[in-house]
Design an enzyme around this catalytic site. Structure first.
Site, short mmCIF file in Angstrom:
data_model
loop_
_atom_site.label_atom_id
_atom_site.label_comp_id
_atom_site.label_asym_id
_atom_site.label_seq_id
_atom_site.Cartn_x
_atom_site.Cartn_y
_atom_site.Cartn_z
N GLY A 32 0.84 -1.19 0.00
CA GLY A 32 0.00 0.00 0.00
C GLY A 32 0.87 1.23 0.00
O GLY A 32 2.11 1.14 -0.06
N ASP A 78 -11.95 5.88 3.30
CA ASP A 78 -11.17 5.31 2.19
C ASP A 78 -11.84 4.03 1.69
O ASP A 78 -11.17 3.06 1.35
CB ASP A 78 -9.73 5.04 2.67
CG ASP A 78 -8.75 4.91 1.51
OD1 ASP A 78 -9.12 5.30 0.38
OD2 ASP A 78 -7.64 4.40 1.73
N1 LIG Z 1 -5.60 -8.59 6.60
C1 LIG Z 1 -5.15 -8.77 5.37
N2 LIG Z 1 -5.18 -9.98 4.81
C2 LIG Z 1 -4.72 -10.19 3.55
N3 LIG Z 1 -4.21 -9.21 2.77
C3 LIG Z 1 -4.15 -7.97 3.29
C4 LIG Z 1 -4.61 -7.68 4.60
N4 LIG Z 1 -4.43 -6.37 4.84
C5 LIG Z 1 -3.89 -5.86 3.73
N5 LIG Z 1 -3.72 -6.81 2.79
C6 LIG Z 1 -3.17 -6.61 1.44
O1 LIG Z 1 -2.26 -5.53 1.47
C7 LIG Z 1 -2.72 -4.47 0.62
C8 LIG Z 1 -2.37 -3.13 1.23
O2 LIG Z 1 -2.99 -3.03 2.51
P1 LIG Z 1 -3.59 -1.67 3.07
O3 LIG Z 1 -4.65 -1.19 2.14
O4 LIG Z 1 -4.00 -1.84 4.49
O5 LIG Z 1 -2.30 -0.76 2.99
P2 LIG Z 1 -2.22 0.77 2.71
O6 LIG Z 1 -0.78 1.13 2.72
O7 LIG Z 1 -3.08 1.49 3.66
O8 LIG Z 1 -2.82 0.79 1.24
P3 LIG Z 1 -3.48 1.99 0.43
O9 LIG Z 1 -2.38 2.66 -0.27
O10 LIG Z 1 -4.44 1.31 -0.53
O11 LIG Z 1 -4.20 2.82 1.41
C9 LIG Z 1 -4.20 -4.72 0.43
O12 LIG Z 1 -4.68 -4.22 -0.78
C10 LIG Z 1 -4.29 -6.23 0.49
O13 LIG Z 1 -4.01 -6.81 -0.76
#
Ligand SMILES: Nc1ncnc2c1ncn2[C@@H]1O[C@H](COP(=O)(O)OP(=O)(O)OP(=O)(O)O)[C@@H](O)[C@H]1O
Length: 872
Positions: free
Chosen positions: A132, A258
């Site tokens: 992410g 979000d």
């Molecule tokens: N609990 C989980 N189980 C499996 N995969 C997960 C989980 N949490 C996150 N992921 C994977 O990791 C990715 C990124 O997670 P997350 O959206 O929480 O991160 P972020 O840095 O906040 O992302 P973004 O830039 O979209 O806000 C998700 O799209 C998913 O594919």
């Protein structure tokens, strides 16, 4: 009464700053082994690449200005939750430590952290499953168990790219720290079956490690790639679950902010799980405490956000939910344009082209959610009670909010001590403020209204509950915008936000409830509270020069009553029966949904065909899983039973999808079923070509496309579990072709589309840079990404990989990570896996896509192209 809170209490905090995240320090050396993220960021720092947004965004964005306006509370307490670990660094000043560390020559084997010592045990990293904008998400396994978690790793320190002064960086790091603390605090308190739960969390000097339950059914996005668009019935099931989770959040004064298709995962039971509360915040009904941060993904963002208007909170989630619903039923976003200002205009205009295949009810619901004027937009109450949502069910979705009674005095000091992470202020301050709120005429009036409502002889408790609970109208709309008065005129029957003492009355009150409920759960489970810090806090980056207030350690007391009413007379306690009387069980909903994930549920199967277990399993996916794993030695008839079930489910699935090829597919499948008896009973990943002895030219990867590590070093612990049969497949992603043919096909298509790949166990690890991989650009980008830049997962980290695109109210991207036309970033590298699984009983192979990182919509485009070209 006008309540006063510190500026930060329940108020707005700045959003993630992408630009802050991409800052890199000058290279220097680091004397000790480092976690991967630090060493890799050094590698990135040394690269010449800078995105367009990085080059152009120098002035502080409007949002950043707001960030500074919304400064933290004076005397704010330490952050929520995580136990601190000192092992990741020793310097009193992490920034200095970081800087002096950057020239390390550590070998790869020491470069990456391979485990983390969380309070609940040691967890070993297995592989990266997501990337992410905040950092990586890794699959991790708890030592000595088979328990898997998804570990979100977030850096605490932004790095110096020369564009900001040290003070600015420290300020933005402090804001980032607050955000992380708030995310940890929120997810540790939420307790809902459709929200991904936090298992544990740890804060080291450099990182936050948030350990979430591992959601292993894939992303909703992948589901849509497989299916194109969902049937309304299937979409309804997911929409009801999303509504349930969102309503639960809103009633707890939490707005997600979000909501997007990427943040909806599918669990192994085929249910949704909402992830990523990184942008969530508390909201207040007070006009003067509106939120002002404009954040989220542009495609899913409400128009008022683009216009930089202050907002209450829930209404922006309703809009995003409307976009998600449109994506579910249409397979595409409602507002789209390659040109960013045009996309802004489309969103602000709110004109949606509805395909003619959509039912009028579905169209009506979406059109009520995608209303540009937030005051006219449907409330969650309206959404949940819309006929489209109710179709096939006997009521609106259950929100699983625990039974609550109005707060009374005295307040529980243990609860207050655990209200950390929100910058409410010190415990004494929280107690004072809560007391003021409870004594306030507004609260007392709300309590009296509630009591009166409960006493009304003409009203049944269910009606009263419904009125109180669902009357969650955020705006008093004067006129109904549709002919369905009962749907839209909710303000007449419900209580506006802020008038209900139990639901979103005030953020502090909501958090008090949530903390109290968490403590009660933990007492019931006889487990220690995971949230409060138990050891001395290492200075956070921005706190290195200031004193960190350590919250009081929790007072462990026997369970106590909260009925010492000074203001409010005692109410009947409902602690044992936490569900509302109107609550219908989830299984009841499931029973009413005959086809799950395109497969059969028990009530679609003739009685004589139902094995014993089928009746107990609540989802059809469960049936298939159970059948495929059952011990045939114990039941000689199992094979034929399962064959007939699966045969039926497959044929139903093909039928329901109405695919032109269904007849021939069924015929071929039926033919191959006869060959199935000798095959193993588990759904497993397929072998690599090397294992099959068919590697091309002795290579394990795709010729000129090879640029990955040879193989997965770590065993996937999911191998033995049939987790991939959760409705992820459609006709277009399953095949009766022999495995070598499928593999060859995939390689052919990947090569044709210029997708770089490496074979991993059970499939392919792919990487693609759609807007860069052309002619000389491609060569340049290859030069940029030398082998040495691969990360520990074999992916190259040469370009920005985050998927979030930020925007300002003027339509300019702010702090965005990449150049390129589309929201979510264009021009970056997308990374994904193609996994081939087999369903031995019916001799089917399924191809599953899993996005690991990069732009969502580019990924969707490439994955769909691959599926199309594969013609499975
Ligand atoms: N609990 C989980 N189980 C499996 N995969 C997960 C989980 N949490 C996150 N992921 C994977 O990791 C990715 C990124 O997670 P997350 O959206 O929480 O991160 P972020 O840095 O906040 O992302 P973004 O830039 O979209 O806000 C998700 O799209 C998913 O594919």
């Amino acid at each position: 009464m006008t309540t006063t809170m510190p500026a930060g209490a329940g108020g707005e905090l700045p959003i993630r700053s992408q630009s802050a995240r991409t800052r890199r320090p000058p290279t220097s050396s680091r004397p000790e082994p480092l976690p991967r993220s630090e060493s890799s960021t050094r590698a990135e720092a040394s690269r010449p690449h800078r995105s367009r947004s990085q080059r152009s965004t120098t002035a502080p964005s409007p949002r950043h200005q707001q960030q500074s306006e919304m400064s933290a509370a004076p005397g704010a307490p330490s952050h929520a939750g995580p136990v601190e670990d000192q092992r990741e660094g020793t310097s009193a000043d992490p920034r200095r430590h970081h800087s002096s560390a950057a020239n390390t020559t550590t070998t790869k084997q020491h470069k990456y952290r391979t485990m983390i010592p969380a309070p609940s045990g040691n967890y070993t990293f297995i592989k990266t499953i997501g990337q992410g904008s905040m950092g990586k998400v890794k699959l991790a396994k708890k030592e000595g168990t088979n328990e898997l978690v998804a570990c979100k790793i977030i850096e605490r320190v932004s790095q110096d790219d020369g564009r900001q002064s040290r003070e600015e960086r420290e300020k933005s790091d402090a804001a980032r720290e607050d955000r992380n603390a708030r995310e940890a605090a929120i997810v540790s308190l939420l307790n809902h079956q459709y929200i991904c739960g936090l298992r544990d969390n740890l804060r080291t000097r450099w990182h936050w490690y948030m350990l979430f339950e591992y959601v292993n059914g894939g992303q909703m996005l992948d589901y849509i790639i497989s299916h194109g668009k969902l049937k309304e019935k299937q979409a309804r099931k997911f929409a009801r679950q999303i509504a349930s989770a969102v309503d639960y959040c809103h009633r707890n004064s939490i707005v997600h902010r979000d909501l997007k298709i990427e943040n909806i995962l599918i669990s192994k039971t085929g249910d949704i799980k909402i992830i990523d509360f990184g942008l969530s915040n508390l909201f207040s009904p007070d006009e003067d405490r509106k939120l002002k941060t404009y954040c989220g993904s542009l495609y899913f963002a409400a128009p008022e956000l683009l216009q930089a208007k202050p907002y209450t909170g829930p209404e922006v989630d309703v809009w995003s939910f409307g976009v998600v619903l449109f994506v579910l039923v249409c397979g595409k976003v409602p507002f789209d344009d390659q040109y960013m200002p045009a996309l802004h205009q489309k969103i602000k205009k709110g004109a949606v082209d509805y395909p003619n295949w959509l039912s009028s009810e579905c169209k009506h619901l979406i059109s009520r959610m995608l209303v540009t004027d937030p005051k006219q937009r449907a409330t969650m109450h309206e959404v949940m009670n819309h006929p489209w949502m109710l179709k096939g069910y006997n009521g609106p979705p259950e929100n699983y909010l625990p039974q609550r009674e109005p707060l009374s005095l005295p307040l529980d000091p243990e609860v207050i001590a655990n209200m950390t992470g929100f910058k409410f202020g010190p415990a004494d301050y929280i107690r004072e403020e809560l007391t003021k709120r409870i004594k306030s005429p507004k609260y007392q009036a709300a309590v009296r209204r509630l009591e009166k409502e409960r006493e009304q002889p003409s009203t049944t408790p269910k009606d009263a509950e419904k009125r109180r609970g669902f009357g969650f109208d955020f705006y008093k709309r004067r006129n109904s915008v549709t002919s369905r008065d009962t749907l839209t005129n909710t303000s007449s029957e419900g209580l506006p936000i802020g008038d209900d003492p139990l639901n979103a009355f005030d953020p502090m009150v909501s958090i008090y409830y949530l903390v109290r409920e968490k403590l009660e759960r933990e007492r019931a489970n006889a487990q220690p509270l995971s949230a409060p810090p138990k050891v001395q806090v290492p200075p956070s980056p921005q706190q290195s020069t200031q004193q960190t207030p350590v919250p009081p350690s929790p007072i462990v007391r026997p369970k106590e009553k909260h009925s010492l009413a000074e203001i409010v007379p005692p109410q009947p306690a409902h602690t044992d029966d936490r569900r509302r009387s109107r609550a219908r069980s989830h299984s009841e909903e499931q029973q009413r949904e005959p086809i799950k994930n395109g497969l059969l549920s028990p009530d679609m199967i003739p009685q004589h065909q139902q094995p014993q277990q089928v009746k107990r399993e609540s989802t059809a996916a469960g049936i298939l899983r159970r059948l495929s794993t059952r011990d045939r030695r114990k039941d000689p008839n199992a094979e034929s039973k399962s064959n007939s079930l699966i045969q039926k489910s497959v044929s139903m699935r093909a039928k329901s999808l109405g695919h032109a090829r269904r007849e021939s597919i069924q015929a071929r499948r039926a033919k191959r079923e006869a060959e199935a008896a000798h095959q193993s009973s588990n759904v497993v990943r397929e072998e690599t070509d090397a294992e099959l002895g068919e590697a091309e030219g002795g290579e394990t990867s795709g010729g000129s496309h090879e640029r990955f590590q040879e193989s997965d070093a770590v065993e996937d612990p999911d191998l033995a579990k049939p987790v991939f049969l959760k409705g992820i497949f459609s006709v277009s992603t399953t095949s009766t072709k022999p495995l070598p043919e499928i593999r060859a096909d995939i390689k052919r298509v990947l090569k044709m589309l210029g997708v770089e790949y490496a074979e991993i166990r059970g499939g392919f690890r792919c990487s693609h840079s759609p807007s860069v991989v052309r002619g000389s650009d491609r060569d340049r980008s290859r030069g940029d990404n030398s082998r040495d830049n691969r990360d520990e997962d074999g992916y190259y980290s040469g370009r920005e990989r985050s998927s979030r695109r930020r925007y300002s109210s003027s339509g300019q991207e702010v702090g965005g990570s990449r150049s390129g036309g589309r929201d979510g970033g264009g021009g970056g590298e997308i990374r994904f896996e193609i996994v081939i699984v087999k369903v031995p009983i019916v001799s089917l192979h399924g191809v599953q896509f899993k996005r690991v990182g990069g732009d969502t919509w580019q990924y969707k485009g490439v994955a769909e192209q691959i599926v199309k070209e594969l013609r499975l």
